[in-house]
Enzyme design. Structure first.
Site, PDB file in Angstrom:
ATOM      1  N   ASP A   1       0.777  -1.244   0.000  1.00  0.00           N
ATOM      2  CA  ASP A   1       0.000   0.000   0.000  1.00  0.00           C
ATOM      3  C   ASP A   1       0.809   1.296   0.000  1.00  0.00           C
ATOM      4  O   ASP A   1       0.619   2.151  -0.840  1.00  0.00           O
ATOM      5  CB  ASP A   1      -0.952   0.014   1.206  1.00  0.00           C
ATOM      6  CG  ASP A   1      -1.711  -1.292   1.364  1.00  0.00           C
ATOM      7  OD1 ASP A   1      -1.496  -2.212   0.555  1.00  0.00           O
ATOM      8  OD2 ASP A   1      -2.511  -1.401   2.295  1.00  0.00           O
TER       9      ASP A   1
ATOM     10  N   GLU B   1       3.021  -9.380  11.360  1.00  0.00           N
ATOM     11  CA  GLU B   1       2.750  -9.003   9.972  1.00  0.00           C
ATOM     12  C   GLU B   1       4.048  -8.550   9.299  1.00  0.00           C
ATOM     13  O   GLU B   1       4.314  -8.888   8.148  1.00  0.00           O
ATOM     14  CB  GLU B   1       1.723  -7.857   9.995  1.00  0.00           C
ATOM     15  CG  GLU B   1       1.126  -7.498   8.654  1.00  0.00           C
ATOM     16  CD  GLU B   1       0.142  -6.332   8.778  1.00  0.00           C
ATOM     17  OE1 GLU B   1      -0.025  -5.770   9.891  1.00  0.00           O
ATOM     18  OE2 GLU B   1      -0.469  -5.974   7.740  1.00  0.00           O
TER      19      GLU B   1
HETATM   20  C1  2M8 Z   1      -2.786  -4.734   3.493  1.00  0.00           C
HETATM   21  O1  2M8 Z   1      -3.733  -4.023   2.702  1.00  0.00           O
HETATM   22  C2  2M8 Z   1      -5.057  -3.731   3.160  1.00  0.00           C
HETATM   23  C3  2M8 Z   1      -5.842  -3.148   1.986  1.00  0.00           C
HETATM   24  O2  2M8 Z   1      -5.993  -4.134   1.019  1.00  0.00           O
HETATM   25  C4  2M8 Z   1      -5.099  -2.770   4.337  1.00  0.00           C
HETATM   26  O3  2M8 Z   1      -4.067  -2.176   4.688  1.00  0.00           O
HETATM   27  O4  2M8 Z   1      -6.193  -2.611   4.908  1.00  0.00           O
HETATM   28  C5  2M8 Z   1      -1.622  -5.109   2.552  1.00  0.00           C
HETATM   29  O5  2M8 Z   1      -0.503  -5.508   3.303  1.00  0.00           O
HETATM   30  C6  2M8 Z   1      -2.058  -6.206   1.590  1.00  0.00           C
HETATM   31  O6  2M8 Z   1      -0.969  -6.682   0.857  1.00  0.00           O
HETATM   32  C7  2M8 Z   1      -2.716  -7.376   2.308  1.00  0.00           C
HETATM   33  O7  2M8 Z   1      -3.238  -8.264   1.362  1.00  0.00           O
HETATM   34  C8  2M8 Z   1      -3.828  -6.915   3.254  1.00  0.00           C
HETATM   35  C9  2M8 Z   1      -4.341  -8.050   4.137  1.00  0.00           C
HETATM   36  O8  2M8 Z   1      -3.275  -8.726   4.762  1.00  0.00           O
HETATM   37  O9  2M8 Z   1      -3.352  -5.869   4.118  1.00  0.00           O
END
Ligand code: 2M8
Length: 439
Positions: A172, A407
């Site tokens: 992101d 994470e």
């Molecule tokens: C993160 O992205 C989401 C939006 O899609 C968020 O920040 O709310 C990113 O690290 C993405 O790569 C990942 O798929 C998602 C869920 O782990 O989180």
């Protein structure tokens, strides 16, 4: 397997059990309570090491959210009420006739690791006849997904698919997007009002800034107004990029889908051909000879994004670089900019440590991520760069072993950051351990 590895394996399985939501596994119960596209593909690979039917179910559940045009949306809201922003109400997927009628989803996509995941379930399967049936059932779905990417995201048949939102990249707030986002959403009137949830769950200093979110929401709102019709999204989006990671995974996914086709007696073309075309285009357009890394291309501003992130090494995963390129990449990896062999650091930070705005604790702007590490680890092994591969493998196992299944991690001290008990960290630890068991 050593006792320490056994303990790690048990803990990783516990994380995946804890995040189980019935037929799918969420990335993290509090921060990400829904089903994410590329997370589920990674999660299924980890599940495949100990529970074939649950791995199959994970992907099956994801494909329930597939749109009629073949796209796999980046989030599926099986339980829309669970708190997350932007949730089902924001996306309003029902505004598109292509969206599934009985399930809420987002309208954008994520990196295509799905065929790779499906093939890995088959390779790890204890019940091969069941796995073969699974391949046959999923093949038309994967085919539709790849046809969507090829026809809608590579309209000029260049071999490179574009992304039109930082969320589509999966990284992101990567420094990659600083320049393309710079001139977007200057006018706050054009941003619908919204309230973030993520920074109430996680320390805000480890998450994107509010100004980043303004741009994410501004872009997503444009796409909603286009009813997620790609032709209009492309015409109206001020952010359109050929991304190295996305295209490397696209290339490998086509190689893997061709392999799946061969196994079940289907035609491996056009997937084999697309993979070759992408490999050529990645080498031709995205290689940065001055630095020994691949870089993204901004289609709106018509220029390369001269930003060196760890995912710039992921073409190794798809067997894209030739010998001289591999050597140049290894020199860059094995330097203080990333993490030199034997130095007191964890390989690899997500962004060059000497790059402007390197932030070791801030989400995709520096910390170590296990999925990117895993792709590079596999890529190094594939290319016979075993010494550095072992160096990356060490981090993949040591970081969660010492600090928990976070994470992301601080690259010098290793401290765990972001969500704890994060699913793809656990899943890819399982895959890394299993790889060894298979030898
Ligand atoms: C993160 O992205 C989401 C939006 O899609 C968020 O920040 O709310 C990113 O690290 C993405 O790569 C990942 O798929 C998602 C869920 O782990 O989180």
């Amino acid at each position: 397997m050593s006792t320490a590895d056994d303990v790690l394996k048990k803990q990783a399985i516990e994380v995946l059990d804890r995040n189980r939501m019935g037929n799918y596994t969420c990335p993290s119960k509090k921060l990400y309570p829904h089903q994410w596209s590329w997370d589920s593909a990674f999660i299924a690979m980890g599940l495949a090491t100990f529970n074939q039917s649950r791995a199959q179910q994970e992907l099956w559940s994801l494909f329930k959210g597939q749109w009629n045009d073949g796209r796999i949306p980046h989030i599926i809201f099986h339980y829309p009420d669970r708190e997350y922003f932007p949730g089902a109400e924001f996306w309003q997927s029902s505004c598109s006739e292509e969206a599934p009628a009985h399930l809420f989803t987002s309208g954008i996509i994520q990196p295509p690791v799905h065929a790779t995941s499906v093939l890995s379930i088959y390779k790890y399967a204890r019940d091969t006849s069941l796995a073969r049936t699974f391949l046959s059932v999923l093949f038309p779905r994967l085919k539709a997904w790849h046809h969507y990417l090829h026809s809608k995201r590579d309209p000029n048949d260049e071999g490179l698919v574009y992304i039109c939102h930082p969320w589509e990249s999966g990284r992101d707030n990567s420094p990659l997007w600083d320049f393309p986002l710079e001139n977007i959403a200057g006018n706050t009137d054009e941003i619908p009002s919204y309230e973030r949830v993520d920074n109430t769950v996680i320390n805000p200093s480890e998450r994107p800034e509010d100004t980043d979110y303004d741009r994410y929401i501004y872009l997503a709102n444009i796409f909603k107004n286009c009813r997620y019709e790609d032709y209009f999204m492309l015409a109206q989006s001020p952010f359109v990029v050929h991304d190295v990671l996305f295209n490397s995974l696209w290339c490998q996914a086509n190689r893997d889908l061709a392999e799946i086709a061969r196994i079940i007696g289907e035609d491996p073309e056009p997937f084999q051909g697309w993979a070759g075309q992408t490999a050529q285009a990645v080498n031709g357009k995205l290689w940065d000879p001055g630095h020994g890394i691949y870089i993204d291309y901004d289609l709106v501003n018509r220029q390369h994004l001269d930003v060196h992130v760890a995912s710039g090494f992921t073409p190794l995963f798809a067997g894209i670089p030739d010998e001289p390129k591999k050597e140049a990449m290894l020199d860059y990896l094995n330097s203080t900019c990333f993490c030199r062999l034997g130095d007191d650091c964890y390989a690899l930070p997500s962004y060059d440590k000497c790059g402007p705005g390197y932030a070791p604790r801030k989400y995709w702007r520096g910390p170590v991520w296990i999925n990117i590490n895993w792709l590079i680890y596999k890529g190094l092994v594939r290319n016979g760069l075993n010494k550095y591969a072992r160096w990356v493998r060490r981090s993949i196992l040591q970081l969660p072993g010492k600090f928990g299944f976070h994470e992301y991690f601080e690259p010098e001290l290793g401290k765990g950051l972001g969500a704890s008990n994060f699913s793809w960290t656990a899943a890819l630890v399982l895959d890394t351990l299993y790889d060894e068991e298979l030898k």
